[in-house]
Design a protein around this motif. Structure first.
Motif, PDB file in Angstrom:
ATOM      1  N   LYS A 102     -26.369  67.798 -18.665  1.00 47.99           N
ATOM      2  CA  LYS A 102     -25.734  68.075 -17.370  1.00 47.99           C
ATOM      3  C   LYS A 102     -24.224  68.046 -17.547  1.00 47.99           C
ATOM      4  O   LYS A 102     -23.707  67.436 -18.487  1.00 47.99           O
ATOM      5  CB  LYS A 102     -26.092  66.990 -16.352  1.00 47.99           C
ATOM      6  N   ASP A 103     -23.535  68.654 -16.587  1.00 49.93           N
ATOM      7  CA  ASP A 103     -22.083  68.498 -16.561  1.00 49.93           C
ATOM      8  C   ASP A 103     -21.769  67.176 -15.843  1.00 49.93           C
ATOM      9  O   ASP A 103     -22.680  66.486 -15.375  1.00 49.93           O
ATOM     10  CB  ASP A 103     -21.392  69.694 -15.898  1.00 49.93           C
ATOM     11  N   ASN A 107     -24.823  68.659 -12.489  1.00 51.47           N
ATOM     12  CA  ASN A 107     -25.498  69.953 -12.487  1.00 51.47           C
ATOM     13  C   ASN A 107     -26.117  70.204 -13.860  1.00 51.47           C
ATOM     14  O   ASN A 107     -25.447  70.055 -14.883  1.00 51.47           O
ATOM     15  CB  ASN A 107     -24.514  71.079 -12.164  1.00 51.47           C
ATOM     16  N   TYR A 108     -27.392  70.611 -13.859  1.00 50.04           N
ATOM     17  CA  TYR A 108     -28.071  70.854 -15.124  1.00 50.04           C
ATOM     18  C   TYR A 108     -27.494  72.072 -15.837  1.00 50.04           C
ATOM     19  O   TYR A 108     -27.332  73.133 -15.250  1.00 50.04           O
ATOM     20  CB  TYR A 108     -29.575  71.072 -14.912  1.00 50.04           C
ATOM     21  N   ILE A 109     -27.198  71.877 -17.096  1.00 49.87           N
ATOM     22  CA  ILE A 109     -26.832  72.980 -17.979  1.00 49.87           C
ATOM     23  C   ILE A 109     -28.104  73.413 -18.703  1.00 49.87           C
ATOM     24  O   ILE A 109     -28.418  74.594 -18.772  1.00 49.87           O
ATOM     25  CB  ILE A 109     -25.722  72.556 -18.971  1.00 49.87           C
ATOM     26  N   TYR A 110     -28.830  72.430 -19.241  1.00 51.70           N
ATOM     27  CA  TYR A 110     -30.155  72.637 -19.819  1.00 51.70           C
ATOM     28  C   TYR A 110     -31.062  71.573 -19.213  1.00 51.70           C
ATOM     29  O   TYR A 110     -30.838  70.383 -19.415  1.00 51.70           O
ATOM     30  CB  TYR A 110     -30.137  72.468 -21.340  1.00 51.70           C
ATOM     31  N   ARG A 162     -24.242  78.234 -23.007  1.00 52.92           N
ATOM     32  CA  ARG A 162     -23.960  77.755 -21.647  1.00 52.92           C
ATOM     33  C   ARG A 162     -22.863  76.696 -21.577  1.00 52.92           C
ATOM     34  O   ARG A 162     -22.348  76.412 -20.505  1.00 52.92           O
ATOM     35  CB  ARG A 162     -25.229  77.164 -21.040  1.00 52.92           C
ATOM     36  N   ILE A 163     -22.560  76.084 -22.697  1.00 47.95           N
ATOM     37  CA  ILE A 163     -21.545  75.022 -22.713  1.00 47.95           C
ATOM     38  C   ILE A 163     -20.256  75.602 -23.263  1.00 47.95           C
ATOM     39  O   ILE A 163     -20.215  76.077 -24.393  1.00 47.95           O
ATOM     40  CB  ILE A 163     -22.011  73.810 -23.545  1.00 47.95           C
ATOM     41  N   ILE A 169     -20.206  66.026 -21.323  1.00 45.99           N
ATOM     42  CA  ILE A 169     -21.570  66.197 -20.815  1.00 45.99           C
ATOM     43  C   ILE A 169     -22.264  64.865 -20.587  1.00 45.99           C
ATOM     44  O   ILE A 169     -21.872  63.834 -21.128  1.00 45.99           O
ATOM     45  CB  ILE A 169     -22.428  67.052 -21.768  1.00 45.99           C
TER      46      ILE A 169
END
Length: 189
Positions: A102-103, A107-110, A162-163, A169
């Motif tokens: 998540k950030d 919020n989910y990144i993966y 995505r990152i 993180i």
């Protein structure tokens, strides 16, 4: 006499042409200013990220955060209470784990499931630095949440998906199992 003068002149010119070559000096000399500027930028970035993370931790009074000596923070979601379960992964041990990323806003990144369950030989395969060190703090069956500054996560390059660049993180990790390394090089004496 003229012939002697020509021979002497040729010998002098020949001797002067045999001197060893001198090294050329660079046109510009670097004083290391680029490296010094880069160090200053990185120190500012680390300080900024740490300040954000510490402020986030300060606001969360529901958890007991632990500051790692490796430059990240974590807490246990589920900690082993089994006094016989004392094994933590060491070099070469194979661990099986799930994680999400998540950030810092949550919020989910993966999300869990987007990243398949990992099977990882400790310190023998590629894994981002913070997670590699974080796994060493866990026992089988535990779940922990790690907060990694960008230099402990994916750093300047991100994950090329995505990152992005320099993104701190949050990673929730569930360590399923630890399999001790089997050394086949030992003799049966």
């Amino acid at each position: 006499m003229k012939l002697k003068l020509i021979y002497i002149t040729v010998l002098i010119i020949g001797a002067m042409g045999c001197k060893s070559p001198e090294a050329r000096r660079p046109v510009t000399q670097n004083s290391g200013s680029f490296i010094n500027e880069s160090i200053k930028r990185n120190k500012k970035l680390v300080a900024k990220e740490e300040a954000i993370i510490l402020k986030m931790i300060e606001k969360d009074s529901t958890r007991d955060y632990i500051a790692s000596s490796n430059g990240f923070w974590y807490y246990y979601n589920e900690q082993s209470t089994d006094s016989l379960n004392t094994e933590m992964p060491e070099y070469g041990d194979v661990v099986r784990f799930d994680y999400n990323i998540k950030d810092l806003n949550g919020n989910y990144i993966y999300d869990v499931g987007e990243i398949p369950t990992k099977r990882y030989a400790m310190d023998r395969e590629n894994l981002f630095g913070g997670l590699r060190e974080g796994l060493k703090l866990m026992k089988a069956g535990e779940k922990a949440t790690f907060i990694f500054p960008s230099h402990k996560a994916f750093g300047y390059y991100g994950d090329k998906d995505r990152i992005g660049t320099n993104i701190p993180i949050i990673t929730e990790v569930t360590l399923h199992s630890i399999t001790q390394e089997i050394n086949t090089n030992k003799s049966d004496n």
